[in-house]
Design an enzyme around this catalytic site. Structure first.
Site, PDB file in Angstrom:
ATOM      1  N   GLY A  23      -0.787   3.101   8.545  1.00  0.00           N
ATOM      2  CA  GLY A  23      -2.072   3.110   8.827  1.00  0.00           C
ATOM      3  C   GLY A  23      -2.688   3.981   9.935  1.00  0.00           C
ATOM      4  N   GLY A  24      -3.322   3.250  11.126  1.00  0.00           N
ATOM      5  CA  GLY A  24      -3.840   4.303  11.999  1.00  0.00           C
ATOM      6  C   GLY A  24      -2.632   4.934  12.989  1.00  0.00           C
ATOM      7  N   GLY A  55      -8.441  40.340  -2.005  1.00  0.00           N
ATOM      8  CA  GLY A  55      -9.078  39.427  -0.900  1.00  0.00           C
ATOM      9  C   GLY A  55      -8.233  39.211   0.084  1.00  0.00           C
ATOM     10  N   ALA A  56      -6.808  39.043  -0.218  1.00  0.00           N
ATOM     11  CA  ALA A  56      -5.726  38.692   0.539  1.00  0.00           C
ATOM     12  C   ALA A  56      -5.704  40.023   1.848  1.00  0.00           C
ATOM     13  CB  ALA A  56      -4.372  38.597  -0.027  1.00  0.00           C
TER      14      ALA A  56
HETATM   15  C1  HXC Z   1       1.495  -7.127  13.012  1.00  0.00           C
HETATM   16  C2  HXC Z   1       3.312  -6.234  12.204  1.00  0.00           C
HETATM   17  C3  HXC Z   1       2.745  -5.211  11.553  1.00  0.00           C
HETATM   18  C4  HXC Z   1       1.335  -5.022  11.907  1.00  0.00           C
HETATM   19  C5  HXC Z   1       4.882  -4.908  11.384  1.00  0.00           C
HETATM   20  N1  HXC Z   1       4.783  -5.919  12.028  1.00  0.00           N
HETATM   21  N2  HXC Z   1       3.526  -4.555  11.150  1.00  0.00           N
HETATM   22  N3  HXC Z   1       2.963  -7.273  12.882  1.00  0.00           N
HETATM   23  N4  HXC Z   1       0.670  -6.165  12.386  1.00  0.00           N
HETATM   24  N5  HXC Z   1       0.426  -4.110  11.289  1.00  0.00           N
HETATM   25  C6  HXC Z   1       5.794  -6.815  12.355  1.00  0.00           C
HETATM   26  C7  HXC Z   1       6.375  -7.544  11.454  1.00  0.00           C
HETATM   27  O1  HXC Z   1       5.929  -8.784  10.755  1.00  0.00           O
HETATM   28  C8  HXC Z   1       7.826  -7.895  11.918  1.00  0.00           C
HETATM   29  O2  HXC Z   1       7.742  -8.958  12.791  1.00  0.00           O
HETATM   30  C9  HXC Z   1       8.154  -6.534  12.533  1.00  0.00           C
HETATM   31  O3  HXC Z   1       6.896  -5.964  12.736  1.00  0.00           O
HETATM   32  C10 HXC Z   1       9.112  -5.552  11.988  1.00  0.00           C
HETATM   33  O4  HXC Z   1       8.364  -5.282  10.632  1.00  0.00           O
HETATM   34  P1  HXC Z   1       9.297  -5.257   9.229  1.00  0.00           P
HETATM   35  O5  HXC Z   1       8.439  -5.252   8.207  1.00  0.00           O
HETATM   36  O6  HXC Z   1      10.520  -6.214   9.451  1.00  0.00           O
HETATM   37  O7  HXC Z   1      10.037  -3.949   9.320  1.00  0.00           O
HETATM   38  P2  HXC Z   1      10.220  -2.749   8.562  1.00  0.00           P
HETATM   39  O8  HXC Z   1      11.061  -3.305   7.088  1.00  0.00           O
HETATM   40  O9  HXC Z   1      10.933  -1.701   9.239  1.00  0.00           O
HETATM   41  O10 HXC Z   1       9.021  -2.078   8.081  1.00  0.00           O
HETATM   42  C11 HXC Z   1       8.065  -1.548   8.567  1.00  0.00           C
HETATM   43  C12 HXC Z   1       6.631  -1.484   8.195  1.00  0.00           C
HETATM   44  C13 HXC Z   1       6.134  -2.788   7.604  1.00  0.00           C
HETATM   45  C14 HXC Z   1       6.853  -0.338   6.681  1.00  0.00           C
HETATM   46  C15 HXC Z   1       5.734  -0.503   9.083  1.00  0.00           C
HETATM   47  O11 HXC Z   1       6.250  -3.610   8.627  1.00  0.00           O
HETATM   48  C16 HXC Z   1       4.740  -2.753   6.896  1.00  0.00           C
HETATM   49  O12 HXC Z   1       4.642  -2.223   6.109  1.00  0.00           O
HETATM   50  N6  HXC Z   1       3.907  -3.365   7.910  1.00  0.00           N
HETATM   51  C17 HXC Z   1       2.326  -3.204   7.558  1.00  0.00           C
HETATM   52  C18 HXC Z   1       1.862  -1.608   7.679  1.00  0.00           C
HETATM   53  C19 HXC Z   1       0.343  -1.975   7.537  1.00  0.00           C
HETATM   54  O13 HXC Z   1      -0.154  -2.006   6.321  1.00  0.00           O
HETATM   55  N7  HXC Z   1      -0.404  -1.678   8.481  1.00  0.00           N
HETATM   56  C20 HXC Z   1      -1.587  -1.943   8.651  1.00  0.00           C
HETATM   57  C21 HXC Z   1      -2.470  -0.734   8.345  1.00  0.00           C
HETATM   58  S1  HXC Z   1      -4.080  -0.601   8.573  1.00  0.00           S
HETATM   59  P3  HXC Z   1       8.975  -9.870  13.235  1.00  0.00           P
HETATM   60  O14 HXC Z   1       8.256 -10.963  13.754  1.00  0.00           O
HETATM   61  O15 HXC Z   1       9.350 -10.389  11.420  1.00  0.00           O
HETATM   62  O16 HXC Z   1       9.903  -9.122  13.706  1.00  0.00           O
HETATM   63  C22 HXC Z   1      -4.342   0.254  10.022  1.00  0.00           C
HETATM   64  C23 HXC Z   1      -5.823   0.544  10.438  1.00  0.00           C
HETATM   65  C24 HXC Z   1      -6.347   1.670  10.742  1.00  0.00           C
HETATM   66  O17 HXC Z   1      -3.602   0.561  10.481  1.00  0.00           O
HETATM   67  C25 HXC Z   1      -6.384   2.684   9.408  1.00  0.00           C
HETATM   68  C26 HXC Z   1      -7.074   3.767   9.800  1.00  0.00           C
HETATM   69  C27 HXC Z   1      -7.339   4.605   8.668  1.00  0.00           C
END
Ligand code: HXC
Length: 504
Positions: free
Chosen positions: A170-171, A399-400
């Site tokens: 994401g961000g 052009g290049a």
């Molecule tokens: C809250 C989060 C989190 C999030 C991960 N965690 N992402 N908590 N908000 N966005 C937490 C998990 O719950 C977990 O907590 C710990 O971090 C580790 O995550 P895992 O999934 O176990 O790790 P991993 O298998 O290494 O995977 C990492 C990951 C995955 C690929 C990043 O966590 C994931 O897909 N997260 C969501 C990504 C996402 O969609 N984010 C939002 C994007 S929108 P615990 O407590 O169990 O340890 C955005 C807005 C801006 O960012 C966009 C602008 C264009």
């Protein structure tokens, strides 16, 4: 010109709260923040890091968040020195709430952006984050919005580096995309807008983090990553190396080093159809043969990167005859445009090495938008106000020829090697067009007509006679020519803030 503030953001300088020794061993995320601090320690000069906001926490209460308040809110921020020059830095902590970004975490990064613009120092981010913190909802999204806005406000003014050290979503990937340089650590880093779990839920596609956005994907195919490192220490070393070529801000000259002799200059093949690696020519012109190539595996038909000539940083932009015969196409034009604008933004002179048969023809390119996207490189060179010198190594067609920093686009100096050819197109194609009738009548005259065209239209002396080329020089004189012209242009009137470094 004075540095702008981040209007509408918390752009004021933060207060130093602690050294880098905070964090109770029993506090949630303490191992992680220690790792994040260790990462910062691996980046900056020993003993130079001063931390800000180590006790800051989020204010969320929903989803049991009141029981999960790691000090520092999953990011370590502060100022330090790299190579004795000041920088602002932040490092996200993946073991603390997944390094996710909430309101407080965002405010800490935003403050470092404010610090960077005020202090006129580069901003280096060590990223390892799941993106917007889901539990904080729209406050997390707004946090990213403010960071993106800060990234844009700094663009072209302050060098911004993103070092991606873990799975980022994401961000946490859009912010790097707004910065100047993205470095990925191959062993752990991945970058995607939505992670594999979300992809599976939405599209039922089973894909690993590496397949979706690993270092290979982003260095070869998407072009998101400028540099790929083996691991975190290597990534941090590359970040230090990149910064050694860049000034602290657009208001400062680029840092100089002691001059050093170049590597050996190779002889390139005389036969226009024979390939060679243009990087060997770059090393034969650069101090100590040192060349930091960016986007090495992406759009390999154009080589871009930093080197030094007589101690001063330069940006090389070179056609690569070893890949697709050195043609220009959509990806290489976008890659080149971003690099030219980066160098121009930070006052780094440009050296173009030309050996290209032209733009790649075909429906793939035309329907893909080569007119619109190819124009970006043209625009970038024409706009650039830094000293710019071009060396035509072998062929410069169509052009290049114009796009690759020709005299008509405003190059300060253009030289050509004696065996080079400059023309609207290669001899075979040209003869087919202008001697169509003669060839229909006497097909056996092709060789004779080709030689005639080569002598009458392509020789570098013809371009020199028209002032399209300033001089025809021997290859072994090129380094001296570049050194003297760049020295001669050192006092050129170049505006200090030129433009931003819009993502291409
Ligand atoms: C809250 C989060 C989190 C999030 C991960 N965690 N992402 N908590 N908000 N966005 C937490 C998990 O719950 C977990 O907590 C710990 O971090 C580790 O995550 P895992 O999934 O176990 O790790 P991993 O298998 O290494 O995977 C990492 C990951 C995955 C690929 C990043 O966590 C994931 O897909 N997260 C969501 C990504 C996402 O969609 N984010 C939002 C994007 S929108 P615990 O407590 O169990 O340890 C955005 C807005 C801006 O960012 C966009 C602008 C264009």
């Amino acid at each position: 010109m004075t540095a702008p503030t981040l209007a509408g953001t918390n752009g004021h300088a933060p207060t130093a709260q602690s050294s880098n020794t905070r964090g109770s061993p029993n506090s949630p995320g303490s191992r992680g923040t220690r790792d994040a601090r260790e990462r910062i320690a691996g980046l900056v000069d020993p003993g130079s890091f001063v931390e800000f906001g180590s006790e800051a926490t989020h204010r969320a209460t929903a989803f049991g968040m009141e029981r999960r308040r790691p000090p520092g809110d999953a990011v370590v921020t502060g100022c330090a020195r790299i190579g004795e020059r000041p920088v602002a830095v932040f490092a996200q902590d993946p073991t603390s709430l997944g390094g996710s970004l909430g309101e407080t975490h965002a405010a800490k990064i935003e403050r470092m952006a404010g610090w960077a613009i005020r202090a006129r120092t580069p901003l280096v981010g060590l990223l390892d984050s799941g993106g917007a913190r889901i539990q904080e909802g729209v406050s997390a999204l707004d946090g990213y919005g403010r960071i993106f806005r800060a990234n844009v406000a700094l663009s072209g003014r302050i060098p911004q580096l993103s070092v991606v050290l873990g799975a980022c979503a994401g961000g946490a990937v859009y912010s790097p995309a707004l910065t100047d340089i993205v470095i990925m650590a191959r062993d752990r880093a991945s970058m995607f807008l939505t992670g594999p779990k979300v992809v599976k839920a939405v599209t039922h596609e089973d894909v690993t983090a590496d397949e979706l956005g690993g270092a290979d994907v982003h260095s070869r195919r998407s072009g998101v990553a400028h540099l790929v490192a083996d691991d975190a220490p290597h990534a941090l070393e590359l970040a230090r190396r990149v910064l050694s070529y860049l000034p602290g801000s657009c208001w400062e000259p680029a840092p100089r080093r002691e001059p050093a002799e170049p590597g050996p200059l190779p002889r390139i093949p005389e036969n226009q159809r024979h390939a060679y690696d243009v990087r060997t020519v770059i090393r034969g012109l650069a101090d100590a043969g040192d060349f930091l190539e960016l986007h090495e595996r992406f759009a390999r038909n154009l080589v871009v990167g930093f080197a030094r000539i007589e101690g001063g940083p330069v940006g090389f932009v070179a056609n690569q005859p070893q890949a697709l015969a050195g043609v220009l196409d959509i990806n290489s034009a976008e890659k080149g445009a971003r690099f030219v604008r980066l160098c121009d933004a930070f006052g780094i002179p440009l050296v173009a090495l030309v050996d290209t048969p032209g733009f790649l023809p075909g429906t793939g390119q035309e329907t893909g938008g080569v007119i619109r996207k190819g124009a970006k490189l043209l625009y970038a060179f024409a706009e650039a106000s830094v000293p710019r010198v071009t060396v035509v190594l072998r062929k410069a067609f169509g052009g290049a020829y114009i796009v690759m920093n020709s005299k008509s686009l405003g190059a300060d100096a253009v030289v050509a090697w004696p065996n080079s050819q400059l023309a609207v197109m290669g001899a075979q194609g040209a003869v087919d067009v202008i001697y169509r009738r003669e060839l229909e009548a006497e097909p056996g005259r092709r060789d004779e007509l080709t030689s005639h065209y080569e002598a009458e239209a392509m020789a570098p002396g013809i371009a020199a006679a028209r002032l399209s080329v300033d001089e025809v020089i021997e290859p072994e004189d090129t380094r001296r020519f570049l050194a003297e012209t760049l020295r001669g242009l050192a006092g050129a009137d170049v505006p200090r803030f030129r433009h931003d470094n819009l993502p291409q």
